[in-house]
Design a protein around this motif. Structure first.
Motif, mmCIF file in Angstrom:
data_model
loop_
_atom_site.group_PDB
_atom_site.id
_atom_site.type_symbol
_atom_site.label_atom_id
_atom_site.label_comp_id
_atom_site.label_asym_id
_atom_site.label_seq_id
_atom_site.Cartn_x
_atom_site.Cartn_y
_atom_site.Cartn_z
ATOM 1 N N HIS A 144 -11.489 7.941 -3.544
ATOM 2 C CA HIS A 144 -10.387 8.680 -2.913
ATOM 3 C C HIS A 144 -9.957 7.908 -1.688
ATOM 4 O O HIS A 144 -10.552 8.019 -0.633
ATOM 5 C CB HIS A 144 -10.829 10.089 -2.521
ATOM 6 C CG HIS A 144 -11.221 10.928 -3.707
ATOM 7 N ND1 HIS A 144 -10.328 11.321 -4.671
ATOM 8 C CD2 HIS A 144 -12.424 11.408 -4.103
ATOM 9 C CE1 HIS A 144 -10.942 12.035 -5.600
ATOM 10 N NE2 HIS A 144 -12.231 12.087 -5.266
ATOM 11 N N GLY A 188 -3.732 5.303 1.120
ATOM 12 C CA GLY A 188 -4.394 4.593 0.046
ATOM 13 C C GLY A 188 -4.683 3.185 0.409
ATOM 14 O O GLY A 188 -3.845 2.450 0.929
ATOM 15 N N HIS A 190 -8.148 -4.451 -7.276
ATOM 16 C CA HIS A 190 -8.215 -4.199 -8.716
ATOM 17 C C HIS A 190 -9.538 -4.660 -9.230
ATOM 18 O O HIS A 190 -10.522 -4.268 -9.290
ATOM 19 C CB HIS A 190 -7.131 -4.934 -9.481
ATOM 20 C CG HIS A 190 -5.747 -4.610 -8.977
ATOM 21 N ND1 HIS A 190 -5.149 -3.385 -9.170
ATOM 22 C CD2 HIS A 190 -4.880 -5.329 -8.237
ATOM 23 C CE1 HIS A 190 -3.952 -3.377 -8.612
ATOM 24 N NE2 HIS A 190 -3.767 -4.534 -8.038
ATOM 25 N N ARG A 229 3.289 5.900 -5.600
ATOM 26 C CA ARG A 229 3.125 5.863 -7.059
ATOM 27 C C ARG A 229 2.049 6.865 -7.500
ATOM 28 O O ARG A 229 2.216 7.591 -8.477
ATOM 29 C CB ARG A 229 2.757 4.452 -7.510
ATOM 30 C CG ARG A 229 2.796 4.263 -9.042
ATOM 31 C CD ARG A 229 2.145 2.952 -9.455
ATOM 32 N NE ARG A 229 2.733 1.807 -8.775
ATOM 33 C CZ ARG A 229 3.843 1.194 -9.149
ATOM 34 N NH1 ARG A 229 4.499 1.635 -10.210
ATOM 35 N NH2 ARG A 229 4.298 0.154 -8.469
ATOM 36 N N ARG A 230 0.930 6.912 -6.765
ATOM 37 C CA ARG A 230 -0.149 7.825 -7.125
ATOM 38 C C ARG A 230 0.280 9.286 -6.976
ATOM 39 O O ARG A 230 -0.068 10.134 -7.785
ATOM 40 C CB ARG A 230 -1.388 7.550 -6.268
ATOM 41 C CG ARG A 230 -2.132 6.290 -6.675
ATOM 42 C CD ARG A 230 -3.521 6.268 -6.033
ATOM 43 N NE ARG A 230 -3.462 6.177 -4.577
ATOM 44 C CZ ARG A 230 -3.421 5.054 -3.898
ATOM 45 N NH1 ARG A 230 -3.417 3.900 -4.530
ATOM 46 N NH2 ARG A 230 -3.378 5.065 -2.579
ATOM 47 N N VAL A 231 1.040 9.565 -5.912
ATOM 48 C CA VAL A 231 1.469 10.945 -5.664
ATOM 49 C C VAL A 231 2.429 11.432 -6.753
ATOM 50 O O VAL A 231 2.366 12.587 -7.188
ATOM 51 C CB VAL A 231 2.135 11.048 -4.273
ATOM 52 C CG1 VAL A 231 2.842 12.382 -4.107
ATOM 53 C CG2 VAL A 231 1.101 10.874 -3.174
ATOM 54 N N GLU A 247 2.126 1.873 -3.532
ATOM 55 C CA GLU A 247 1.062 2.369 -4.404
ATOM 56 C C GLU A 247 0.682 3.800 -4.067
ATOM 57 O O GLU A 247 0.347 4.595 -4.953
ATOM 58 C CB GLU A 247 -0.171 1.450 -4.310
ATOM 59 C CG GLU A 247 0.066 0.072 -4.912
ATOM 60 C CD GLU A 247 0.599 0.145 -6.340
ATOM 61 O OE1 GLU A 247 -0.010 0.870 -7.162
ATOM 62 O OE2 GLU A 247 1.622 -0.489 -6.630
ATOM 63 N N ALA A 248 0.718 4.154 -2.789
ATOM 64 C CA ALA A 248 0.401 5.530 -2.394
ATOM 65 C C ALA A 248 1.423 6.501 -2.983
ATOM 66 O O ALA A 248 1.064 7.558 -3.510
ATOM 67 C CB ALA A 248 0.362 5.645 -0.874
ATOM 68 N N GLN A 284 -15.777 9.499 -7.575
ATOM 69 C CA GLN A 284 -14.392 9.052 -7.646
ATOM 70 C C GLN A 284 -14.015 8.330 -6.371
ATOM 71 O O GLN A 284 -14.541 8.624 -5.297
ATOM 72 C CB GLN A 284 -13.444 10.243 -7.845
ATOM 73 C CG GLN A 284 -13.702 11.013 -9.129
ATOM 74 C CD GLN A 284 -13.367 10.219 -10.366
ATOM 75 O OE1 GLN A 284 -12.392 9.467 -10.379
ATOM 76 N NE2 GLN A 284 -14.168 10.367 -11.407
ATOM 77 N N ARG A 322 0.829 -1.214 0.000
ATOM 78 C CA ARG A 322 0.000 0.000 0.000
ATOM 79 C C ARG A 322 0.861 1.262 0.000
ATOM 80 O O ARG A 322 0.499 2.268 -0.604
ATOM 81 C CB ARG A 322 -0.941 0.010 1.196
ATOM 82 C CG ARG A 322 -2.031 -1.043 1.127
ATOM 83 C CD ARG A 322 -3.166 -0.726 2.079
ATOM 84 N NE ARG A 322 -2.706 -0.523 3.439
ATOM 85 C CZ ARG A 322 -3.404 0.096 4.376
ATOM 86 N NH1 ARG A 322 -4.585 0.587 4.099
ATOM 87 N NH2 ARG A 322 -2.929 0.234 5.598
ATOM 88 N N ALA A 377 2.689 10.132 -9.845
ATOM 89 C CA ALA A 377 2.209 9.823 -11.199
ATOM 90 C C ALA A 377 2.107 11.083 -12.044
ATOM 91 O O ALA A 377 1.716 12.152 -11.575
ATOM 92 C CB ALA A 377 0.847 9.133 -11.126
#
Length: 484
Positions: free
Chosen positions: A474, A479, A484, A21-23, A18-19, A472, A15, A25
């Motif tokens: 959030h 995150g 998936h 990665r989102r920030v 991935e958090a 959406q 997690r 991106a």
């Protein structure tokens, strides 16, 4: 293969990867590695600009791993992340590992992006200098002063005085009560609607207590199914369940000596409540798959937007656990019950939005403030924050925000009421459905599987309705994975 602007994130917590990665991106290509071996494989085949490494990983610390990286792959700029701001391992190894920056948890998204940008710029500078390594080499004394400054800044951010409110606000009484909670090492239950600032109050209680300076960790209990929640809180042994590929330290053990904040505690299942009750009664945890329990000394602060008295009466929440958690109950009133707080809170939010958006909007026109105070803000401070962000984004000049920038439901509440009165039955049903899905998304922290299950929908059906209503996902607190 060479990839521009590539960041390698090394963290055993999926997690967390991935958090980050989102920030990052859109600006950086992020490659995740969940242990040192995976990271070394990436470094052997990719041109990496920046390495962002967690300090606490099974088998090897982040500093130890980065020392090896410096010897074998000296080009990438190295950053370390840790929830322990006074970690002696980091301080002792900072120079040997050539670490450019020490980032503390919980990290702030905008500050993390800024740190990675600086590191990326440093990487390019190295290349322009002919490959010569350019590193920040702080002395141990300098690092200790930085750590002390970070700790002091965090304490200031989470002190009671940092909770914005008007002098006549009912929040003043809440803060007075919470200050008393700092004097005694007992469990605290904070109740109130979503978005009212329950976590901020919990942090203030911790930082004002005798456990200040010790870990404060957060978990959203509504975001994970039971097995993953148990693993997250209590830890697990390798092979304890499908997907448990290695031993994992639980958050209760991480928080040993400090405090843990269990948000949305009212969303937990009866079976999980039994296990949590044992932790509170015995002061020990048993990681999944472990043979022996482990003693922990953790103060529990919990929060919920549910009426736990009603949940107990309905048999959905254990009475004995409720009494354990609610030794010191505190209720945070909704923003609708304290309109006097809207001007100072809006001013603080605008200051932060100005900083994030690189703007200089000086404030609000008087009529704008009056209309904001007349609105009931069902989403509380979170909704107010989103509205101000929107207003700044829509404004063309750095001048006081006019009322015509407000959303229609706030600027013209009478029109919204008239539209509601003349709406068709189908409109009413769709509005109710949309509201229920949004509430479930907030309650489950964006976890699609959990939201679908709570609403009796399939994942495909839920996603179709979210698309139809323009909703959406959030995920907060770093995150939450949705399978998936």
């Amino acid at each position: 293969m060479t990839i521009a602007n590539t960041v390698l994130v090394v963290d055993d917590e999926i997690r967390s990867v991935e958090a980050i990665r989102r920030v990052l991106a859109g600006e950086f290509e992020v490659i995740g590695a969940h242990n040192a071996a995976e990271a070394e494989t990436v470094l052997a085949g990719e041109m990496v600009q920046v390495i962002l490494c967690d300090q606490r990983m099974p088998g090897e610390s982040g500093v130890s791993f980065l020392k090896r990286v410096r010897d074998q792959w000296p080009d990438p700029v190295r950053l370390i992340i840790s929830g322990y701001m006074d970690s002696e391992d980091i301080i002792a190894g900072i120079n040997e590992a050539g670490i450019y920056q020490f980032i503390t948890k919980p990290w702030q998204p905008d500050k993390l992006v800024e740190s990675v940008r600086e590191a990326s710029a440093l990487f390019r500078l190295q290349k322009e200098a002919g490959g010569a390594a350019v590193e920040a080499k702080p002395t141990e004394a300098r690092l200790r002063s930085v750590v002390a400054a970070k700790r002091g800044a965090e304490r200031l951010c989470y002190e009671f005085d940092a909770i914005v409110h008007a002098p006549t606000s009912p929040i003043a009484e809440v803060i007075s009560l919470a200050r008393r909670a700092t004097e005694y090492d007992i469990s605290v239950l904070i109740t109130g609607a979503s978005g009212t600032g329950k976590e901020l109050l919990a942090r203030a209680i911790h930082h004002g207590s005798g456990r200040a300076g010790k870990p404060f960790v957060v978990e959203n209990c509504g975001a994970l199914p039971d097995q993953l929640l148990e693993s997250e809180l209590f830890g697990c042994k390798k092979g304890a369940f499908t997907g448990a590929y290695q031993d994992r330290i639980g958050l209760f053990e991480v928080a040993d000596g400090g405090a843990i904040f269990l948000d949305e505690i009212g969303e937990t299942s009866p079976s999980f409540q039994v296990k949590l009750l044992r932790v509170l009664q015995e002061g020990e945890i048993r990681p999944l798959g472990a043979q022996r329990p482990r003693k922990v000394d953790v103060r529990v602060i919990s929060a919920t937007n549910r009426d736990l008295d009603a949940e107990v009466a309905a048999g959905r929440f254990r009475r004995d656990l409720y009494y354990r958690l609610a030794a010191f109950p505190i209720h945070v009133p909704a923003l609708a019950d304290r309109p006097m707080d809207i001007p100072p809170i809006a001013t603080r939010i605008l200051r932060d939005v100005n900083h994030a958006f690189h703007r200089a909007v000086p404030g609000f026109r008087p009529e704008t403030v009056r209309r904001m105070q007349a609105y009931d803000w069902p989403g509380n401070v979170r909704e107010l924050h989103n509205e101000i962000q929107r207003m700044v984004a829509l404004s063309d000049a750095d001048e006081p925000l006019a009322p015509d920038l407000l959303s229609g439901r706030i600027a013209h509440p009478q029109h919204a009421a008239a539209a509601t009165a003349t709406a068709t039955l189908r409109d009413h049903i769709e509005a109710l459905e949309k509201a229920q899905i949004q509430e479930a998304l907030d309650r489950c922290n964006g976890n699609i599987s959990r939201v679908a299950g709570s609403l009796g929908l399939s994942r495909v059906g839920l996603r179709a309705k979210m698309q139809r209503f323009g909703l959406q996902r959030h995920a907060g607190n770093g995150g939450a994975a949705d399978g998936h």
